[in-house]
Design a protein around this motif. Structure first.
Motif, PDB file in Angstrom:
ATOM      1  N   ALA A   9       0.931  -0.913  -0.361  1.00  0.00           N
ATOM      2  CA  ALA A   9      -0.352  -0.361  -0.136  1.00  0.00           C
ATOM      3  C   ALA A   9       1.142   1.357  -0.041  1.00  0.00           C
ATOM      4  CB  ALA A   9      -0.831  -0.321   0.866  1.00  0.00           C
ATOM      5  N   ILE A  10       1.705   1.355   0.867  1.00  0.00           N
ATOM      6  CA  ILE A  10       2.667   2.350   1.117  1.00  0.00           C
ATOM      7  C   ILE A  10       3.782   2.319  -0.213  1.00  0.00           C
ATOM      8  CG2 ILE A  10       5.168   2.911   1.762  1.00  0.00           C
ATOM      9  CD1 ILE A  10       4.233   1.613   4.733  1.00  0.00           C
ATOM     10  N   LYS A  11       4.201   1.732  -1.184  1.00  0.00           N
ATOM     11  CA  LYS A  11       4.747   1.319  -1.886  1.00  0.00           C
ATOM     12  C   LYS A  11       3.858   2.153  -3.336  1.00  0.00           C
ATOM     13  CE  LYS A  11       8.566  -0.010   0.152  1.00  0.00           C
ATOM     14  NZ  LYS A  11       9.317   0.653   0.745  1.00  0.00           N
ATOM     15  N   ALA A  12       2.521   1.646  -2.776  1.00  0.00           N
ATOM     16  CA  ALA A  12       1.594   1.822  -4.550  1.00  0.00           C
ATOM     17  C   ALA A  12       1.300   3.749  -4.427  1.00  0.00           C
ATOM     18  CB  ALA A  12       0.389   1.523  -4.460  1.00  0.00           C
ATOM     19  N   LEU A  13       1.183   3.495  -2.901  1.00  0.00           N
ATOM     20  CA  LEU A  13      -0.089   5.308  -3.178  1.00  0.00           C
ATOM     21  C   LEU A  13       1.116   6.363  -2.580  1.00  0.00           C
ATOM     22  CD1 LEU A  13      -2.626   3.883  -1.215  1.00  0.00           C
ATOM     23  CD2 LEU A  13      -3.127   4.897  -4.139  1.00  0.00           C
ATOM     24  N   LEU A  14       1.876   5.992  -2.058  1.00  0.00           N
ATOM     25  CA  LEU A  14       3.479   7.233  -1.759  1.00  0.00           C
ATOM     26  C   LEU A  14       3.395   7.958  -2.686  1.00  0.00           C
ATOM     27  CD1 LEU A  14       5.620   7.411   0.631  1.00  0.00           C
ATOM     28  CD2 LEU A  14       6.804   6.622  -0.431  1.00  0.00           C
ATOM     29  N   ASN A  15       3.422   9.777  -2.141  1.00  0.00           N
ATOM     30  CA  ASN A  15       3.555  10.586  -3.390  1.00  0.00           C
ATOM     31  C   ASN A  15       2.220  10.435  -4.349  1.00  0.00           C
ATOM     32  OD1 ASN A  15       5.808  12.591  -4.380  1.00  0.00           O
ATOM     33  ND2 ASN A  15       6.072  12.152  -5.875  1.00  0.00           N
ATOM     34  N   SER A  16       1.131   9.743  -4.007  1.00  0.00           N
ATOM     35  CA  SER A  16      -0.051   9.612  -4.787  1.00  0.00           C
ATOM     36  C   SER A  16       0.435   8.796  -5.736  1.00  0.00           C
ATOM     37  CB  SER A  16      -0.593  11.429  -5.556  1.00  0.00           C
ATOM     38  OG  SER A  16      -0.620  11.588  -3.766  1.00  0.00           O
ATOM     39  N   GLY A  17       1.138   7.640  -5.426  1.00  0.00           N
ATOM     40  CA  GLY A  17       1.250   6.689  -6.794  1.00  0.00           C
ATOM     41  C   GLY A  17       2.482   7.835  -6.986  1.00  0.00           C
ATOM     42  N   GLN A  18       2.419   9.096  -7.429  1.00  0.00           N
ATOM     43  CA  GLN A  18       3.668   9.738  -8.522  1.00  0.00           C
ATOM     44  C   GLN A  18       4.887   9.925  -8.249  1.00  0.00           C
ATOM     45  OE1 GLN A  18       1.012  13.439  -8.849  1.00  0.00           O
ATOM     46  NE2 GLN A  18       1.230  13.726  -7.347  1.00  0.00           N
ATOM     47  N   ILE A  19       5.201   7.703  -7.885  1.00  0.00           N
ATOM     48  CA  ILE A  19       6.714   7.475  -8.110  1.00  0.00           C
ATOM     49  C   ILE A  19       7.241   6.468  -9.694  1.00  0.00           C
ATOM     50  CG2 ILE A  19       8.416   6.496  -7.014  1.00  0.00           C
ATOM     51  CD1 ILE A  19       6.661   6.914  -4.518  1.00  0.00           C
ATOM     52  N   CYS A  20       7.938   6.703 -10.449  1.00  0.00           N
ATOM     53  CA  CYS A  20       8.185   6.639 -11.461  1.00  0.00           C
ATOM     54  C   CYS A  20       8.529   4.307 -11.682  1.00  0.00           C
ATOM     55  CB  CYS A  20       9.795   6.523 -12.522  1.00  0.00           C
ATOM     56  SG  CYS A  20      11.133   6.867 -11.732  1.00  0.00           S
ATOM     57  N   ILE A  21       9.071   4.064  -9.804  1.00  0.00           N
ATOM     58  CA  ILE A  21       9.085   2.764  -9.788  1.00  0.00           C
ATOM     59  C   ILE A  21       8.469   2.496  -8.690  1.00  0.00           C
ATOM     60  CG2 ILE A  21      11.440   2.261 -10.262  1.00  0.00           C
ATOM     61  CD1 ILE A  21      12.715   3.609  -8.371  1.00  0.00           C
ATOM     62  N   ALA A  22       7.023   3.182  -8.219  1.00  0.00           N
ATOM     63  CA  ALA A  22       5.855   2.863  -7.140  1.00  0.00           C
ATOM     64  C   ALA A  22       5.293   1.428  -8.074  1.00  0.00           C
ATOM     65  CB  ALA A  22       4.857   3.591  -7.487  1.00  0.00           C
ATOM     66  N   VAL A  23       4.897   0.647  -7.307  1.00  0.00           N
ATOM     67  CA  VAL A  23       4.490  -0.464  -7.281  1.00  0.00           C
ATOM     68  C   VAL A  23       2.703  -0.454  -8.322  1.00  0.00           C
ATOM     69  CG1 VAL A  23       2.542  -2.674  -6.623  1.00  0.00           C
ATOM     70  CG2 VAL A  23       4.829  -1.872  -5.447  1.00  0.00           C
ATOM     71  N   LYS A  24       2.597  -0.472  -9.296  1.00  0.00           N
ATOM     72  CA  LYS A  24       1.514  -0.180  -9.783  1.00  0.00           C
ATOM     73  C   LYS A  24       0.732  -1.449 -10.180  1.00  0.00           C
ATOM     74  CE  LYS A  24       4.119   3.954 -11.753  1.00  0.00           C
ATOM     75  NZ  LYS A  24       5.376   4.075 -12.602  1.00  0.00           N
ATOM     76  N   ARG A  25       1.313  -2.594 -10.125  1.00  0.00           N
ATOM     77  CA  ARG A  25       0.514  -4.078 -10.201  1.00  0.00           C
ATOM     78  C   ARG A  25       0.672  -5.097  -9.585  1.00  0.00           C
ATOM     79  NH1 ARG A  25       2.714  -6.047 -15.868  1.00  0.00           N
ATOM     80  NH2 ARG A  25       4.688  -5.259 -15.423  1.00  0.00           N
ATOM     81  N   VAL A  26      -0.233  -5.381  -9.282  1.00  0.00           N
ATOM     82  CA  VAL A  26       0.271  -6.412  -7.877  1.00  0.00           C
ATOM     83  C   VAL A  26      -1.105  -7.738  -8.198  1.00  0.00           C
ATOM     84  CG1 VAL A  26      -0.053  -6.689  -5.157  1.00  0.00           C
ATOM     85  CG2 VAL A  26      -0.727  -4.796  -6.369  1.00  0.00           C
TER      86      VAL A  26
END
Ligand code: NAD
Length: 493
Positions: free
Chosen positions: A280-297
């Motif tokens: 949840a943190i890695k997908a939603l940190l910075n409102s999901g605006q991270i190039c290396i956010a989790v985007k598919r689980v």
């Protein structure tokens, strides 16, 4: 006059009340200005220079003039200058973080962490052993070595999601390599980047680190300029292609760090509560605006229902608020165009009647600003837009898997390959899966972290070349092989 020689004078803080281009060791107000908006309140941030083509020419000329001076500065002194800049940035963490909240929207603790991470990147890169020359052969007959010589005038084009750390990933390597760097921030987030270059004036000769703010024309003026030797670009894949096309005219070297659609594969043996919180943190940190956010689980079917319920409860508990609100975790997305992209993907989820698990009672969103409540989509089909496209917002899909080869295939079924992760207590199994993933960084039981001493790169449409690590420093160099024969002997016929 700035110098790199060992002054121990405490750095002078920069003021955040007015903003300047930094060209040739001078602060310049610019002949005209523009104002970016605070994405939480839509209030205007202070005026920043709207650079002209002439400003670009003068900055490139100043960088060219600085090149021989900086290239001749010993590597150890260049490293020391980067460390002094890092220390000065650390000393002004609160000022930079406050401005970062106003220009980017992220919550204050996350802004402070971004500044701290930028400091760590600068220091980590400066502390790398960078052998500017490597001996390949040394025999009685000949000595062959390869040297890394500064590539020359370099330009760092920065996006709006992490302006401070993404400037640091360019400043550290370029300056250690001996190449002058011009920062070109996003028009949405010019302020902290201008101040980093202003702060650095105390530690660097004029022209070594400059910064120019401006509108959408500015990046193209740099990429098409014959005086630029290298462009380090971070941003979207579509703009990255334009950058490469423009740079091809002068064979300007490029490093491209582009978009991603990172998959996280969750194995059946994990502790659900712990891993759901990580994801949840890695997908939603910075409102999901991270190039290396989790985007598919991708969650193993045997724990899917429990995992989905847990991550939904966690996501719903994250407060959505202005970045200065105590406890805020999800701030706004950064601008109107990005808001539209995220809204469009959320509308597509509704149109296709995919099940959303995060609906229900929520406190009202702030009245102004580009805010969304987080959205989790329950097991959409693989060809859904929410699976295929990078949202860059607080929305992500969770999907079921049962067969290892199949989940690897689904994770790799993408044009992009920036990051990916595998989560399991069986490290050998996780590594076996991870090594099959087509991504520049694969984490086992982690995600979204950068390491100053390890190359960061994208596979497929996620990029070309690498930032960070020794390879990142070398990317601001030309390589030169010196083959020296120790005696002149008659030619062998
Ligand atoms: P963007 O591509 O719109 O803009 C990035 C930068 O390029 C900005 O400074 C912009 O002003 C400049 N620019 C725009 N047009 C240009 C042109 N024609 N020539 C030269 N420069 C030009 O990207 P963004 O919306 O600011 O950032 C979001 C994207 O960046 C996402 O796709 C995200 O995944 C990606 N990103 C990648 C990384 C990475 O390291 N791989 C890191 C952060 C963000």
């Amino acid at each position: 006059m700035a110098s790199t020689s060992g002054s121990t004078k405490a750095p002078t803080a920069v003021a955040f009340d007015s903003f300047f281009n930094i060209i040739g060791g001078e602060r310049e107000s610019g002949s005209s200005t523009f104002q970016a908006a605070n994405p939480s309140t839509l209030a205007e941030n202070p005026p920043a220079p709207l650079s002209s083509k002439d400003d670009v020419d003068r900055a490139i000329a100043a960088a060219k003039a600085a090149l021989p001076v900086w290239a001749a500065t010993p590597v150890a002194e260049r490293q020391q200058a980067v460390i002094r800049l890092a220390d000065a940035l650390a000393a002004q963490t609160d000022d930079f973080a406050t401005m970062l909240v106003k220009e980017q929207g992220k919550p204050l603790p996350i802004a402070k962490a971004e500044v701290a991470n930028a400091v760590a990147v600068l220091k980590g890169v400066a502390n790398l052993s960078f052998p500017a020359e490597q001996v390949i052969e040394d025999t009685p007959k000949r000595r062959i070595s390869s040297r890394y010589v500064p590539i020359g005038v370099s330009v760092g084009i920065i996006p709006w999601n992490f302006p401070v750390i993404l400037a640091a990933t360019k400043i550290g390597p370029a300056l250690v390599a001996g190449s002058p760097l011009i920062l070109k921030p996003s028009p949405f987030t010019p302020y902290c980047n201008l101040k980093i270059a202003e702060l650095a004036m105390q530690f660097l000769p004029p022209g070594v680190l400059q910064a120019l703010s401006g509108d959408d024309n500015l990046g193209a003026w740099f990429t098409e300029h014959p005086g630029v030797a290298k462009v380090a670009f971070t941003g979207s894949t579509s703009t990255g292609k334009k950058v490469m096309q423009s740079c091809s005219k002068n064979l300007t070297r490029v490093t491209l760090e582009l978009g991603g659609n990172d998959a996280a594969i969750i194995c059946p043996d994990v502790d659900i509560q712990t891993v759901a919180l990580h994801i949840a943190i890695k997908a939603l940190l910075n409102s999901g605006q991270i190039c290396i956010a989790v985007k598919r689980v991708y969650v193993h079917a045997s724990i899917y229902d429990a995992f989905l319920a847990t991550i939904t409860a966690i996501a719903k508990s994250f407060p959505v608020a202005d970045g200065f609100t105590e406890g805020a975790f999800i701030g706004p997305v950064q601008n109107a165009a990005q808001y539209k992209i995220v809204q469009d993907l959320m509308d597509d989820v509704a149109k296709n009647q995919f099940r959303v698990t995060t609906d229900g009672e929520r406190p009202p969103l702030p009245e102004k600003g580009f805010f969304f409540n987080p959205m989790i989509v329950d097991n959409p089909p693989d060809d859904a837009r929410i699976v295929q496209e990078e949202p860059f917002g607080p929305v992500f899909p969770v999907m079921k898997w049962t067969d290892e080869a199949d989940v690897v295939r689904r994770a790799n079924d993408s044009d992009v390959g920036l990051g990916a992760s595998v989560w399991s207590n069986d490290i050998a199994a996780a590594e076996r899966i991870g090594r099959q993933l087509e991504a520049g960084t694969v984490w086992i039981n982690g995600h979204s972290e950068l390491y100053p001493d390890a190359p960061f790169a994208g596979h497929k449409h996620s990029g070309i070349g690498a930032e960070l690590g020794v390879q990142g420093i070398q990317s601001y160099c030309n390589v030169q092989t010196i083959a020296a024969y120790k005696q002149i002997t008659p030619p062998e016929m």
